[in-house]
Design a protein around this motif. Sequence first.
Motif, short mmCIF file in Angstrom:
data_model
loop_
_atom_site.label_atom_id
_atom_site.label_comp_id
_atom_site.label_asym_id
_atom_site.label_seq_id
_atom_site.Cartn_x
_atom_site.Cartn_y
_atom_site.Cartn_z
N LEU A 1 36.59 -20.40 39.85
CA LEU A 1 37.73 -21.21 39.43
C LEU A 1 37.95 -22.35 40.41
O LEU A 1 37.66 -22.23 41.60
N ALA B 1 36.05 -24.61 35.27
CA ALA B 1 35.43 -23.67 36.20
C ALA B 1 33.95 -24.01 36.34
O ALA B 1 33.43 -24.87 35.62
N CYS C 1 37.57 -16.32 29.53
CA CYS C 1 37.70 -15.53 30.75
C CYS C 1 38.46 -14.24 30.47
O CYS C 1 39.12 -14.10 29.44
N ARG D 1 38.06 -21.66 29.21
CA ARG D 1 37.83 -22.71 30.20
C ARG D 1 36.54 -23.47 29.91
O ARG D 1 35.57 -22.90 29.41
N ASP E 1 42.98 -25.89 36.60
CA ASP E 1 43.01 -24.50 36.11
C ASP E 1 42.21 -24.34 34.83
O ASP E 1 41.72 -23.25 34.55
#
Length: 105
Positions: A41, A49, A11, A17, A46
């Motif tokens: 997201l 995604a 990202c 991610r 966290d």
Amino acid sequence: MLGNGRCEAMCIDGTKRLCHIRGKMHKKVWIAAGDIILVGLRDYQDDKADVILKYMPDEARLLKAYGELPENIRLNEGIAGGLDEEDDNAVDDYIEFEDEDIDKI
């Protein structure tokens, strides 16, 4: 790409991610390394995604021109993007025929 509708994306914020490709895109839109994608997201995770959209190369160039992407992002310019056309040592990959040769064909 990791298989099973998943991929790993770097990202813009510098976080890597694990992304899940949504069912509408699965087996219809092919994502390759270097493609610019839009991810959603998750509030509760966290490090994960969801892939929402894959930008086409012309759309990605427009995003960079409008300042939506950082300047250090390299776009996938295709196979001929890195070739220098003025290279003196380049080998011509075409055959030159004389007029007599064309008449024989």
